[in-house]
Design an enzyme around this catalytic site. Structure first.
Site, short mmCIF file in Angstrom:
data_model
loop_
_atom_site.label_atom_id
_atom_site.label_comp_id
_atom_site.label_asym_id
_atom_site.label_seq_id
_atom_site.Cartn_x
_atom_site.Cartn_y
_atom_site.Cartn_z
N THR A 191 0.85 -1.20 0.00
CA THR A 191 0.00 0.00 0.00
C THR A 191 0.88 1.25 0.00
O THR A 191 1.94 1.25 0.62
CB THR A 191 -0.88 -0.01 1.27
OG1 THR A 191 -1.83 -1.04 1.12
CG2 THR A 191 -1.57 1.32 1.50
N GLY A 245 -5.96 -3.75 7.45
CA GLY A 245 -6.89 -2.63 7.51
C GLY A 245 -8.00 -2.76 8.54
O GLY A 245 -8.43 -1.76 9.12
N1 ASP Z 1 -4.23 -1.31 4.76
C1 ASP Z 1 -4.43 -1.98 3.50
C2 ASP Z 1 -5.75 -2.68 3.55
O1 ASP Z 1 -6.08 -3.26 4.57
C3 ASP Z 1 -3.37 -2.97 3.18
C4 ASP Z 1 -1.95 -2.51 3.43
O2 ASP Z 1 -1.73 -1.44 3.95
O3 ASP Z 1 -1.01 -3.22 3.09
O4 ASP Z 1 -6.43 -2.71 2.56
#
Ligand code: ASP
Length: 325
Positions: A191, A245
């Protein structure tokens, strides 16, 4: 998974117990960005690590140049994230992970610290740069979050760059999807996010992601949820998060950083440290990282995953680009 806490500051405030430590100089501008938290960054070979750092450096240069020239933090955040979305190394835009149905659903949000204006999109399937669509939601609608087909339709109406699902197909993400399906493990690396303070004293934050590998269709993570994955308020700070998340949503993590500063007068490094060690339980999937720029131009970038692709710079000349601790 055993998680090791580590932290890395871009300015000399490591373990500061008060807000201002030794360096009282206020940066005229400051920027930090991340490309996701996770140990996988350390498992890349030397060439791949070098390519990742080079991409982070390019992204940082884009943002820094905008800020040094007197541009806005919103423009810096959007342009930095567009660069990272266009690079298949990161799980956002082009390099978005596969969901359980073999497709790609992308999430993004952006927030303006001047007035808490914000925009977000969730589950878009045809948008090359979701961060720019999030900005259009913020600036050209009376809403905050558009999702699914409606968000894709809005993209078409606004004339943003559209792509088909094949655009998001990469061998690396496909292999990861196969591994995750077999091992029933989680994967959340890549991300992207950016936080910035401009010379006008305005903060902005943005986050963009393909989400979790093998996620259920329709699943929405923290990245497009303002207050969970992204937050900005000129009175306190700009925040972008990465990690599992669901835990960032449950705990309103991005807002919590700001609230601790506003109500508890907690120094930002301490606030983020406590969140990553106490609020989020790394042994129970509370894995991730947080980057923050404060209204004073302080930067902190911390993670409880052993690694996080990250970069930062400010007008005092300090600069960092790193993957590991
Ligand atoms: N936070 C993101 C999600 O849960 C994934 C990530 O940050 O790697 O979609």
């Amino acid at each position: 998974m055993k998680a090791v806490f580590s932290l890395c500051m871009a300015i000399p405030l490591l373990h500061a117990s008060s807000g201002l430590a030794e360096n009282h100089e206020t940066a005229r501008y400051a920027i930090a960005l991340h490309g996701g938290a996770g140990r996988d960054w350390l498992e890349l070979d030397a060439n791949e690590q070098a390519a990742t750092k080079e991409s982070l450096r390019q992204a940082l240069t884009i943002g820094k140049t905008i800020l040094a020239d007197g541009g806005t933090s919103l423009d810096a955040v959007e342009q930095v994230i567009r660069h990272l979305e266009n690079d298949p190394l990161f799980n956002a835009g082009r390099g978005a992970v596969f969901n359980c149905a073999g497709g790609h659903e992308l999430d993004a949000s952006i927030m303006d610290g001047r007035d808490r204006a914000c925009g977000a999109v969730a589950g878009v399937k045809t948008v090359k740069n979701p961060i720019s669509l999030a900005r259009l939601v913020m600036q050209e609608t009376r809403h905050v979050l558009l999702s699914g087909d409606g968000a894709d339709l809005f993209a078409k109406e606004k004339g943003v760059d559209l792509v088909d699902q094949e655009y998001f197909w990469t061998q690396r993400r496909y292999d990861t999807w196969q591994r995750v399906k077999q091992q029933q493990t989680d994967d959340h690396q890549g991300t992207v996010g950016c936080v910035a303070l401009d010379k006008h004293g305005n903060l902005a934050a943005g986050t963009s992601t393909g989400g979790l590998t093998n996620k259920l269709y329709g699943r929405v993570g923290d990245s497009p949820i303002v207050g969970a994955g992204t937050f900005a308020d000129n009175k306190t700070c700009a925040v972008s998060c990465t990690g599992v998340g669901e835990n960032f949503i449950r705990n309103a993590i991005a807002y919590d950083v700001s609230a601790r500063m506003a109500y508890k007068k907690q120094p930002v490094e301490e606030a983020v440290h406590e969140i990553l060690t106490k609020t989020l339980d790394a042994s129970k999937d509370g894995l991730g990282g947080i980057i923050v720029v404060t209204h004073e131009g302080k930067i902190t970038m911390q993670f409880n995953t052993g690694a996080m692709a990250r970069a930062s710079a400010d007008s005092t000349g300090s600069m960092e680009i790193a993957l590991g601790e």
